[in-house]
Design a protein around this motif. Structure first.
Motif, PDB file in Angstrom:
ATOM      1  N   GLU A 217     -31.023  46.308 -72.071  1.00  0.00           N
ATOM      2  CA  GLU A 217     -30.432  45.941 -73.365  1.00  0.00           C
ATOM      3  C   GLU A 217     -29.234  46.841 -73.629  1.00  0.00           C
ATOM      4  N   THR A 218     -28.091  46.228 -73.772  1.00  0.00           N
ATOM      5  CA  THR A 218     -26.852  46.995 -73.979  1.00  0.00           C
ATOM      6  C   THR A 218     -26.776  47.507 -75.410  1.00  0.00           C
ATOM      7  N   MET A 219     -26.365  48.767 -75.553  1.00  0.00           N
ATOM      8  CA  MET A 219     -26.212  49.338 -76.902  1.00  0.00           C
ATOM      9  C   MET A 219     -24.946  48.807 -77.575  1.00  0.00           C
ATOM     10  N   CYS A 220     -24.989  48.717 -78.892  1.00  0.00           N
ATOM     11  CA  CYS A 220     -23.760  48.453 -79.635  1.00  0.00           C
ATOM     12  C   CYS A 220     -22.914  49.715 -79.577  1.00  0.00           C
ATOM     13  N   ASN A 221     -21.604  49.541 -79.450  1.00  0.00           N
ATOM     14  CA  ASN A 221     -20.718  50.671 -79.173  1.00  0.00           C
ATOM     15  C   ASN A 221     -19.516  50.649 -80.121  1.00  0.00           C
ATOM     16  N   PRO A 222     -19.791  50.886 -81.406  1.00  0.00           N
ATOM     17  CA  PRO A 222     -18.695  50.801 -82.389  1.00  0.00           C
ATOM     18  C   PRO A 222     -17.620  51.863 -82.205  1.00  0.00           C
ATOM     19  N   VAL A 223     -17.977  53.004 -81.586  1.00  0.00           N
ATOM     20  CA  VAL A 223     -16.944  54.025 -81.326  1.00  0.00           C
ATOM     21  C   VAL A 223     -15.916  53.446 -80.358  1.00  0.00           C
ATOM     22  N   ALA A 224     -16.414  52.806 -79.293  1.00  0.00           N
ATOM     23  CA  ALA A 224     -15.484  52.209 -78.320  1.00  0.00           C
ATOM     24  C   ALA A 224     -14.687  51.073 -78.962  1.00  0.00           C
ATOM     25  N   GLN A 225     -15.353  50.250 -79.780  1.00  0.00           N
ATOM     26  CA  GLN A 225     -14.608  49.173 -80.458  1.00  0.00           C
ATOM     27  C   GLN A 225     -13.431  49.752 -81.243  1.00  0.00           C
ATOM     28  N   ALA A 226     -13.701  50.814 -81.989  1.00  0.00           N
ATOM     29  CA  ALA A 226     -12.639  51.406 -82.819  1.00  0.00           C
ATOM     30  C   ALA A 226     -11.543  52.012 -81.943  1.00  0.00           C
ATOM     31  N   MET A 227     -11.953  52.722 -80.900  1.00  0.00           N
ATOM     32  CA  MET A 227     -10.938  53.372 -80.054  1.00  0.00           C
ATOM     33  C   MET A 227     -10.061  52.341 -79.351  1.00  0.00           C
ATOM     34  N   ILE A 228     -10.663  51.233 -78.928  1.00  0.00           N
ATOM     35  CA  ILE A 228      -9.884  50.177 -78.259  1.00  0.00           C
ATOM     36  C   ILE A 228      -8.914  49.538 -79.253  1.00  0.00           C
ATOM     37  N   ILE A 229      -9.396  49.282 -80.459  1.00  0.00           N
ATOM     38  CA  ILE A 229      -8.510  48.743 -81.510  1.00  0.00           C
ATOM     39  C   ILE A 229      -7.384  49.736 -81.786  1.00  0.00           C
TER      40      ILE A 229
END
Ligand code: SF4
Length: 233
Positions: free
Chosen positions: A159-171
């Protein structure tokens, strides 16, 4: 500040702040009628500090455009004011006002269809759209200490974790001028907001039961959702 002596606008029946003068150029009336818990009475120094922030040219312009947009969401007809714009229309109009060309959608994997539809709509309205799903990075939940029995999937399954830090950094690194949150979970949205460095707005929050309309529970809390009023486990 004592326990009872904190701002509680939600309990106010006077709403003095909404209409302090009879006309636009009148002197504001006194705060006498405002309740004791009114922030205007409790924290005048904070309010004085806050209003000077709008003297910054960038913030003043942004706040002005937001209020212009707010006004354009209504039309005045012979029988009174009527609302006229959905949130998506508002988003498109406000982004144009701000001169944004590239928008960024941070979405939940559970709202992939909605993200695709939103992207198509925004592109058809002239924007470039960066989008990042919460599962980006493909890192298993064990990485943040999730136990087998705490997964949504069966204990032995990936089960893959949600990764909001990566989402923000990519944005942040994609030249996005306005980030749009679409259906992130509670807590994951909090992390995204903490790490997102570009202007941010919310199109929708996640509510798995109520079609992403959490206010549905409030509107039915006097009837079908009355159990909320009694306190839940
Ligand atoms: S700011 Fe004061 S008057 Fe306005 S809603 Fe809050 S408590 Fe009421």
């Amino acid at each position: 500040m004592t326990k009872k002596n904190y701002p509680q606008c939600a309990r106010c029946v006077t709403k003095v702040c909404e209409n302090r003068g009879k006309t636009a150029d009148a002197e504001p009336e006194s705060l006498e009628k405002a309740p004791a818990f009114c922030p205007m009475k409790l924290m005048p120094e904070v309010l004085s500090r806050a209003i000077t922030e709008y003297d910054s040219p960038d913030l003043k312009k942004f706040a002005r455009l937001a209020s212009v947009q707010e006004g354009q969401c209504y039309e005045r007809l012979p029988d009174g004011l009527r609302t006229r714009l959905s949130r998506i229309e508002e988003l498109i109009q406000f982004s144009r006002k701000c001169g944004y060309k590239r928008l960024g959608v941070a979405h939940c994997g559970g709202l992939a269809n909605e993200a695709r539809m939103l992207t198509e709509i925004l592109e058809n309205n002239g924007f470039e759209v960066v989008s990042v799903q919460c599962k980006t990075g493909a890192i298993p939940k064990e990485r943040i200490g999730i136990l087998p029995e705490e997964k949504i999937a069966e204990p032995g399954e990936w089960e893959t974790m949600c990764n909001p830090v990566a989402q923000a950094m990519i944005i942040n690194e994609s030249g996005v001028e306005l980030a749009i949150m679409l259906g992130l979970c509670i807590g994951h949205d909090t992390i995204f907001i903490k790490y997102c460095n570009v202007p941010l707005t919310v199109l929708a929050v996640k509510d798995r039961v109520l079609g992403h309309n959490p206010l549905g529970a409030l509107y039915t809390s006097g009837s079908y959702y009355h159990r909320l009023m009694n306190g839940i486990d």
